[in-house]
Design a protein around this motif. Structure first.
Motif, mmCIF file in Angstrom:
data_model
loop_
_atom_site.group_PDB
_atom_site.id
_atom_site.type_symbol
_atom_site.label_atom_id
_atom_site.label_comp_id
_atom_site.label_asym_id
_atom_site.label_seq_id
_atom_site.Cartn_x
_atom_site.Cartn_y
_atom_site.Cartn_z
ATOM 1 N N GLU A 130 3.423 -16.030 -4.572
ATOM 2 C CA GLU A 130 0.767 -16.090 -4.682
ATOM 3 C C GLU A 130 0.721 -14.914 -3.753
ATOM 4 O O GLU A 130 -0.495 -14.485 -4.170
ATOM 5 C CB GLU A 130 0.293 -17.388 -4.793
ATOM 6 C CG GLU A 130 -0.479 -17.529 -5.100
ATOM 7 C CD GLU A 130 -0.493 -17.859 -6.668
ATOM 8 O OE1 GLU A 130 -2.254 -17.213 -7.163
ATOM 9 O OE2 GLU A 130 0.121 -18.143 -7.251
ATOM 10 N N GLU A 131 1.225 -15.042 -2.611
ATOM 11 C CA GLU A 131 -0.174 -13.706 -1.932
ATOM 12 C C GLU A 131 0.710 -12.661 -2.439
ATOM 13 O O GLU A 131 0.196 -11.272 -2.210
ATOM 14 C CB GLU A 131 0.995 -13.902 -0.498
ATOM 15 C CG GLU A 131 0.763 -15.244 -0.232
ATOM 16 C CD GLU A 131 1.883 -15.847 -0.034
ATOM 17 O OE1 GLU A 131 2.516 -15.350 -0.489
ATOM 18 O OE2 GLU A 131 1.399 -17.636 0.678
ATOM 19 N N ASP A 132 1.390 -12.735 -3.354
ATOM 20 C CA ASP A 132 1.773 -11.072 -3.474
ATOM 21 C C ASP A 132 0.926 -10.303 -5.091
ATOM 22 O O ASP A 132 -0.228 -9.918 -5.280
ATOM 23 C CB ASP A 132 3.364 -10.634 -4.139
ATOM 24 C CG ASP A 132 4.144 -10.742 -3.120
ATOM 25 O OD1 ASP A 132 3.552 -10.595 -1.829
ATOM 26 O OD2 ASP A 132 5.266 -11.559 -3.451
ATOM 27 N N TRP A 133 0.331 -11.806 -5.344
ATOM 28 C CA TRP A 133 -0.712 -11.366 -6.977
ATOM 29 C C TRP A 133 -1.488 -11.749 -6.357
ATOM 30 O O TRP A 133 -2.613 -10.914 -6.200
ATOM 31 C CB TRP A 133 -1.099 -12.754 -7.440
ATOM 32 C CG TRP A 133 0.367 -12.246 -8.751
ATOM 33 C CD1 TRP A 133 2.119 -13.546 -8.420
ATOM 34 C CD2 TRP A 133 1.197 -12.512 -9.642
ATOM 35 N NE1 TRP A 133 3.266 -13.191 -9.936
ATOM 36 C CE2 TRP A 133 2.654 -12.310 -10.297
ATOM 37 C CE3 TRP A 133 -0.608 -11.059 -9.877
ATOM 38 C CZ2 TRP A 133 2.852 -11.872 -11.569
ATOM 39 C CZ3 TRP A 133 1.054 -10.089 -10.923
ATOM 40 C CH2 TRP A 133 2.173 -10.801 -11.847
ATOM 41 N N GLU A 134 -2.369 -11.865 -5.068
ATOM 42 C CA GLU A 134 -3.349 -11.802 -4.304
ATOM 43 C C GLU A 134 -3.797 -10.589 -3.689
ATOM 44 O O GLU A 134 -4.661 -9.691 -3.975
ATOM 45 C CB GLU A 134 -3.693 -13.129 -3.654
ATOM 46 C CG GLU A 134 -3.451 -14.784 -3.362
ATOM 47 C CD GLU A 134 -4.082 -15.573 -2.443
ATOM 48 O OE1 GLU A 134 -3.398 -14.875 -1.290
ATOM 49 O OE2 GLU A 134 -3.825 -16.599 -2.864
ATOM 50 N N GLU A 135 -2.559 -9.919 -3.607
ATOM 51 C CA GLU A 135 -2.107 -8.805 -3.141
ATOM 52 C C GLU A 135 -2.398 -7.422 -4.660
ATOM 53 O O GLU A 135 -3.535 -6.844 -4.560
ATOM 54 C CB GLU A 135 -1.190 -7.820 -2.228
ATOM 55 C CG GLU A 135 -0.866 -6.537 -2.045
ATOM 56 C CD GLU A 135 -0.476 -6.687 -0.948
ATOM 57 O OE1 GLU A 135 0.572 -5.602 -1.049
ATOM 58 O OE2 GLU A 135 1.028 -7.428 -0.643
#
Length: 403
Positions: A130-135
């Motif tokens: 999820e952190e990757d998609w937020e990035e």
């Protein structure tokens, strides 16, 4: 004794007196006897007889040569010189615009490199959390894609990655490129309506805020049209900035296009009207009208811009109203576009200084928010650095050639 002293004194007196009488006689010369009747006391030398000047012989006899006659100078025939004509600037012929964006791709890629590489780096990871998609979302928003457009792009990417499971750089790059091209709405009409009508030219108005590079862009648009075979006439309706008319005239001279201008501080609507009238008389294909820059929140100036368009439309409808936006202004350009569209019905956007910002996503935001196509993009300061916008070539430049 007294008698002796007296005798001595008397003797001295007599001796001194006798000396006074003798000495003058010794000093006086004996003069010759004077002739009778003469009153002159001193003897004069005999007078020299005067001889008339003409009787005097020359001191040195020289042969006298006659004075040379002055040379006879023939009068040269008067030749009327032809007036010297001022050297006219060499007329330039811009290269055709087909594929121009591809040729300028390197300039765009340099400014957008971090954006494209950052997205590809994240998407190529083995497992996207999820952190990757937020990035990824943050990268798109930072590039001025806009929140709504970013949410749509990210959602579609997540679905494709989940279904296809692609993790190679080339595979992820292809998926990302397809989504970005789709967000740019490639089916929108980006052609410039510059085809002349029966008996009158097409009319293109160029509008925008101060400092967006509007007059320069107007000159470059003229070169784009001439490169594609159109004949052009400029109307310098920016009468408030002293250098605007001169600047536009210089652009016209380079490509052999006439410029209609008015007095400084004159009525811009009158200049625009005269420009279209002149375009009808000489039979050009397109009249480009440059208007004064104005802030979108100045109601009086915006009303004046509406007046310019109404006056021009006495000759016929305005075919194109192009809004010049500075890409470096980011989301502020959206508000500018909205107000100008309400006043003069903007039909297309010219995005300038795109090579000087990493916020190329403004193209997506403008089109999605306003439904107005980006028709031209500026990628440098050169005269031919304005290119027709091509979504696929634009995305290729965003992502980089070697990604």
């Amino acid at each position: 004794m007294e008698y002796v002293v007296a005798a001595v004194i008397l003797l001295v007196v007599l001796v001194v007196g006798a000396a006074g009488l003798v000495v003058p006689k010794l000093r006086r010369r004996e003069l010759p006897p004077q002739s009778k009747g003469s009153t002159t006391t001193l003897e004069r030398p005999p007078a020299v007889p005067t001889v008339p000047e003409q009787e005097l012989p020359p001191l040195i006899e020289r042969p006298v040569s006659p004075a040379p006659a002055p040379p006879v100078v023939a009068e040269a025939p008067v030749v009327e010189q032809a007036p010297v004509e001022e050297a006219k600037p060499e007329i330039e012929q811009p290269a055709p615009t087909a594929g121009r964006l591809v040729r300028l791709r390197a300039r765009l890629a340099r400014s957008q490199n971090a954006f494209g590489r950052g997205l590809l780096t994240v998407l190529s990871r083995d497992h996207l959390e999820e952190e990757d998609w937020e990035e990824i979302e943050e990268s798109l928003i930072t590039a001025d894609v806009g929140v709504e457009a970013t949410q749509v792009i990210v959602e579609r990417l997540r679905e494709r990655v989940r279904i296809l499971g692609t993790r190679t750089v080339s595979g992820v790059r292809e998926q990302l490129a397809e989504e970005l091209v789709a967000a740019l709405e490639p089916d929108m009409d980006r052609s410039l309506r510059t085809t002349p009508h029966e008996g009158r030219p097409a009319v293109v108005m160029v509008v925008g805020v101060n400092g967006a590079g509007k007059t320069t862009t107007c000159g470059k648009i003229g070169r784009v049209l001439i490169a594609d075979g159109r004949t052009v006439l400029f109307g310098a309706a920016d009468t408030f900035r002293a250098a605007a008319a001169e600047q536009l005239s210089t652009w016209g001279e380079r490509v052999g296009a006439e410029t209609v201008r008015g007095p400084e501080g004159g009525d811009p609507a009158s200049v625009a009207f005269d420009a279209v009238k002149r375009g009808i008389e000489v039979g050009v294909d397109t009249v480009l009208v440059d208007t004064a820059g104005r802030l979108q929140n100045k109601v009086g100036l915006m009303d004046e811009l509406g007046k310019v368009k109404r006056v021009v439309e006495k000759h016929g409808p305005v075919d194109e109203t192009l809004l010049v936006l500075d890409a470096t202004t980011g989301q502020n350009g959206l508000e500018q576009a909205r107000v100008f569209t309400e006043v003069v019905d903007v039909t297309g956007v010219v995005l300038t200084k795109l090579d000087g910002t990493a916020k190329g996503g403004i193209v997506i935001a403008v089109q999605r928010k306003l439904g107005i196509p980006v028709k031209l993009v500026g990628l440098g300061e050169g005269p031919d650095d304005l290119a027709p916008f091509e979504p696929a070539a634009f995305v290729e430049a965003l992502l980089g050639a070697d990604a």
